[in-house]
Design an enzyme around this catalytic site. Structure first.
Site, PDB file in Angstrom:
ATOM      1  N   LYS A   1      19.986   7.277  21.064  1.00  0.00           N
ATOM      2  CA  LYS A   1      20.221   7.369  22.522  1.00  0.00           C
ATOM      3  C   LYS A   1      20.974   8.648  22.891  1.00  0.00           C
ATOM      4  O   LYS A   1      20.842   9.168  23.998  1.00  0.00           O
ATOM      5  CB  LYS A   1      20.919   6.123  23.054  1.00  0.00           C
TER       6      LYS A   1
ATOM      7  N   THR B   1      24.572   6.200  28.758  1.00  0.00           N
ATOM      8  CA  THR B   1      24.764   7.594  28.367  1.00  0.00           C
ATOM      9  C   THR B   1      23.877   8.546  29.169  1.00  0.00           C
ATOM     10  O   THR B   1      24.252   9.696  29.403  1.00  0.00           O
ATOM     11  CB  THR B   1      24.521   7.738  26.840  1.00  0.00           C
TER      12      THR B   1
HETATM   13  O1  LIG Z   1      28.578   6.537  22.994  1.00  0.00           O
HETATM   14  C1  LIG Z   1      29.124   6.661  24.061  1.00  0.00           C
HETATM   15  C2  LIG Z   1      29.089   5.608  25.087  1.00  0.00           C
HETATM   16  O2  LIG Z   1      28.598   4.409  24.600  1.00  0.00           O
HETATM   17  C3  LIG Z   1      29.828   7.922  24.387  1.00  0.00           C
HETATM   18  O3  LIG Z   1      28.888   8.862  24.750  1.00  0.00           O
HETATM   19  P1  LIG Z   1      29.150  10.413  24.555  1.00  0.00           P
HETATM   20  O4  LIG Z   1      29.431  10.636  23.088  1.00  0.00           O
HETATM   21  O5  LIG Z   1      27.915  11.060  25.040  1.00  0.00           O
HETATM   22  O6  LIG Z   1      30.352  10.762  25.397  1.00  0.00           O
END
Ligand SMILES: O=C(CO)COP(=O)(O)O
Ligand SMILES: NC(=O)C1=CN([C@@H]2O[C@H](COP(=O)(O)OP(=O)(O)OC[C@H]3O[C@@H](n4cnc5c(N)ncnc54)[C@H](O)[C@@H]3O)[C@@H](O)[C@H]2O)C=CC1
Length: 316
Positions: A181, A238
């Site tokens: 993701k 995300t």
């Molecule tokens: O995994 C995440 C939210 O579930 C954090 O996302 P990021 O690492 O893109 O900040």
């Protein structure tokens, strides 16, 4: 709750330690405490004071807890485990990093099993920003452990009144959901940054999800796991939130602005690792391939979008 330790005092490790400290003492290990001991604050998680129940240490020998959360970034996990294995083997090691190791093409559970063969490997993943968890906002996560009974006890150990854990034995699905993701979130950010609009983002999320499932199932995961918190849930969060570093990184690539060089952006190495995995197995992952091509400056964002749009028309 049995004793819990968190290794890696970045934003996420610190937030988990804060959240779990309501249930009992939590040891938070950092390789460098950098004044956190005096300030009781972590610059990676501003505005959050560490409760008294969070015990700080920079000595791995102090880690006595049977349950250990590993919150170091994915590309550092293998080296970290090699060094820490003598202290960690035999315990329940719960990986919280989201990604695929670029050097080996493996996920966190395989790295744990290799470095610490007597440990129980588990994965904690799902939609959760460190800032939300640290503030005690309601959050639901997936706890994956191949051993169903150990998974059930870890689920009990790591749940709180506001942190609700669902369990699964599908470790491959859980770790791939969280890893893949991030790559699609970079694609969503690129598209928004380039001004392609919300409809294009929804298309990238949906087709990105299709390729997440395709790879994960080919590697032995269950499609239902990808439809849960570890996959779809985290994909939605995300790809749609400014709080995501992967989304923001993609957006700066799309808009031509400078990315934040200090941020941990797991999707970068994972895009490369997954593109190689998919190519080796002849699995079609066009969105991931485009993200890797843009990151490696083989394509511009408009050229990547044009390449996706010009693929042969097909059944959905
Ligand atoms: O995994 C995440 C939210 O579930 C954090 O996302 P990021 O690492 O893109 O900040
Ligand atoms: N921040 C968030 O909201 C969330 C993060 N995660 C995952 O958690 C993992 C960690 O991310 P963050 O804590 O946000 O990153 P961060 O950038 O805030 O912190 C990373 C920390 O790891 C430490 N570190 C790096 N290499 C190390 C090593 N070899 N040994 C020991 N410590 C080392 C750094 O000093 C830093 O404190 C990532 O895989 C991320 O995807 C998962 C869910 C949410």
């Amino acid at each position: 709750m049995t004793g819990v330790a968190v290794l890696g005092a970045g934003a996420f490790g610190t937030a988990l330690a804060v959240a779990l400290s309501g249930q009992g003492q939590v040891t938070l290990w950092a390789r460098d405490l950098r004044g956190m001991r005096d300030s009781r604050e972590n610059p990676r998680l501003p505005g959050v004071t560490l409760p008294e129940n969070v015990i700080l240490t920079d000595r791995l020998q102090d880690i006595g807890a049977p349950v250990v959360l590993l919150a170091v970034p994915m590309q550092q996990l293998s080296g970290f485990l090699r060094g820490a294995a003598p202290q960690l083997d035999g315990r329940a090691l719960v990986a919280c990093a989201k990604g695929v190791d670029l050097a080996s093409g493996q996920g966190a559970s395989a790295l744990i099993e290799q470095a610490c063969p007597a440990a129980t490997a588990a994965i904690l993943t799902g939609p959760s920003f460190a800032a939300d968890i640290a503030r005690g906002l309601p959050t639901a996560l997936t706890l994956a452990c191949a051993d169903g009974a150990r998974g059930e006890s870890l689920q009990e150990d790591l749940s709180t009144p506001v942190l609700r854990l669902y369990r699964t034995t599908d470790v491959t699905g859980a770790e791939l959901g969280g890893a893949l993701k991030n790559v699609i979130a970079i694609a969503a950010g690129m598209s928004i940054g380039a001004g392609f609009g919300d409809s294009a983002r929804a298309a990238l999320m949906t087709r990105g999800y299709a390729e997440m499932v395709r790879l994960a199932v080919a590697l032995g995961a269950r499609a239902e796991t990808l439809a849960g918190l570890a996959g779809l849930g985290d994909l939605v969060l995300t790809c749609t939130s400014d709080l995501s570093r992967n989304f923001r990184f993609g957006r700066s690539l799309g808009s031509g602005g400078p990315p934040d060089a200090t941020a941990t952006v797991e999707g970068v190495a994972t895009a490369r690792a997954v593109s190689a995995l998919a190519a080796a197995r002849s699995i079609d992952m066009p969105v991931t391939a485009m993200v890797a091509a843009v990151i490696d400056q083989r394509l511009t964002v408009p050229d990547a979008m044009a390449a996706l749009l010009s693929r042969p028309l097909k059944e959905e």
